[in-house]
Design an enzyme around this catalytic site. Structure first.
Site, PDB file in Angstrom:
ATOM      1  N   LYS A 111      29.265 -15.065   6.843  1.00  0.00           N
ATOM      2  CA  LYS A 111      28.586 -15.617   6.071  1.00  0.00           C
ATOM      3  C   LYS A 111      27.487 -14.483   5.048  1.00  0.00           C
ATOM      4  O   LYS A 111      26.747 -15.264   4.760  1.00  0.00           O
ATOM      5  CB  LYS A 111      27.365 -15.813   7.421  1.00  0.00           C
ATOM      6  N   LYS A 192      36.849 -24.945   9.682  1.00  0.00           N
ATOM      7  CA  LYS A 192      35.814 -25.258  10.833  1.00  0.00           C
ATOM      8  C   LYS A 192      35.289 -26.151  10.352  1.00  0.00           C
ATOM      9  O   LYS A 192      34.351 -26.171   9.062  1.00  0.00           O
ATOM     10  CB  LYS A 192      35.393 -24.228  11.006  1.00  0.00           C
ATOM     11  N   LYS A 195      28.132 -27.845  10.082  1.00  0.00           N
ATOM     12  CA  LYS A 195      26.679 -28.393   9.589  1.00  0.00           C
ATOM     13  C   LYS A 195      26.718 -28.126   8.809  1.00  0.00           C
ATOM     14  O   LYS A 195      26.339 -29.396   7.624  1.00  0.00           O
ATOM     15  CB  LYS A 195      25.736 -27.983  10.618  1.00  0.00           C
TER      16      LYS A 195
END
Ligand code: AMP
Ligand code: TRP
Length: 329
Positions: A111, A192, A195
């Site tokens: 991130k 993966k 969202k």
């Protein structure tokens, strides 16, 4: 009866990966155990959130919990920010966490990669997650595969606290599905399903229109071998679709292989699209009912009360063990 705790971030729309990796096990575990299922809004703000979107997503995730089959009379459903003990224990555990441990977290690395400025909250995120779990002395934590490392850190922190201040915390176990712990993107099986992936064709949202879902599945990437066989290493795309099939239709991987033996991918994908749509339609109907009725507010209020009862006791005990002077009551 064991204690179970888990949470999902209201940082975007939930995908079928969230359902298969986590929520489906929430629903299963509620029948036998004492369960706490949170919407982790304090975690969501570790990356910037638009306030109106955060509010909407928080209510939406809570309603999806109910729509997916979590019974508010069996499990406590609540918002993390409604139970202030999370933030407080989070701080106490941050002081027990080493910088080196946080630097090794792959979610933090992913991130923060390529960003000019990274919030400190993103860095200490795992200490807050440990607090979420230890506050309830949870035995089991149902999560997808990507949370294993955070769970490992939680276990280490529980052990560290116990050896420094006296045995108090339960050392939790992850509860991870055998198949489907990591649902991959439909357009790239090395990533993966997430969202926050901007490519709409990569994920199936639980609130996607069934027509959109059919289209996404028909366009999902596959190999050129045209053999419906579960082999995540050599055939990651079709294996991923088979995991989705297995979980939404509740059939084993072996049965799927047998059913499509000698067939091309076309019929399999067509059936998969119908299975997913058939699974998602009643969930969406229930979701809209829950949103319309406003019941989610009552559920969240009751859930926060139940959670707070446990959280308050734990936090007091933790402070006592650490040497804080407790206020007189
Ligand atoms: P998050 O969306 O990061 O808050 O994740 C909520 C829960 O869903 C966690 O237990 C994750 O491990 C799980 N999860 C998220 N994405 C996936 C995925 N693609 N496959 C399986 N589980 C997932
Ligand atoms: N970190 C988890 C995720 O991104 C969400 C989470 C926060 C969580 N607190 C938790 C999961 C406690 C399980 C238990 O998916």
């Amino acid at each position: 009866m064991k204690r179970v705790l888990s949470g999902i971030q209201p940082s975007g729309q939930l995908t079928i990966g969230n359902y298969i990796g986590a929520m489906q096990n929430f629903v299963k575990l509620q029948h036998e155990h004492q369960c706490f299922f949170m919407v982790v809004d304090l975690h969501a703000i570790t990356v910037p959130q638009d306030p109106a979107a955060l509010r909407e997503q928080s209510e939406s995730v809570a309603a999806l919990y109910i729509a997916a089959g979590i019974d508010p009379n069996k499990a406590a459903i609540f918002l993390q920010s409604h139970v202030p003990q999370h933030a407080e224990l989070g701080w106490l555990l941050t002081t027990l966490t080493y910088m080196g441990e946080l630097e090794r977290m792959t979610q933090f690395k992913d991130k923060s990669e390529g960003k000019d400025s990274v919030g400190a909250g993103l860095f200490v995120y795992p200490s807050l997650m440990a607090a979420d779990i230890l506050l309830y002395n949870a035995d089991l934590v149902p999560v997808g595969d990507d949370q294993k490392q955070h769970l490992e850190l939680t276990r280490d922190l529980a052990g560290r606290f116990n050896s420094r201040y006296g045995n108090y915390f339960t050392v939790p176990q992850p509860f991870i599905p055998e198949v489907g712990a990591r649902i991959m993107s439909l357009d790239d099986a090395s990533k993966k399903m997430s969202k926050s992936n901007a490519n709409a064709g990569s994920n199936i949202f639980l609130l996607d229109d069934p027509a959109v879902i059919r289209k996404k599945i028909s366009r999902a990437k596959t190999d050129s071998e045209a053999i419906v066989k579960y082999d995540p290493i050599h055939k990651p795309e079709i294996s991923n679709l088979m995991s989705i099939y297995s979980h939404t239709a509740n059939v084993s991987i072996a049965d799927i292989e047998a059913k499509y033996e000698g067939q091309m991918y076309g019929p399999f994908k067509k059936d998969l699209a119908e299975q997913v749509a058939a699974f998602i339609e009643p969930l969406q109907t229930r979701y809209h009912e829950v949103r319309r009725s406003g019941e989610v507010y009552d559920v969240l209020q009751k859930g926060a009360q139940q959670a707070q009862e446990v959280a308050e006791l734990t936090l007091n005990e933790v402070k006592r063990h650490m040497g804080f002077v407790l206020p007189r009551r």
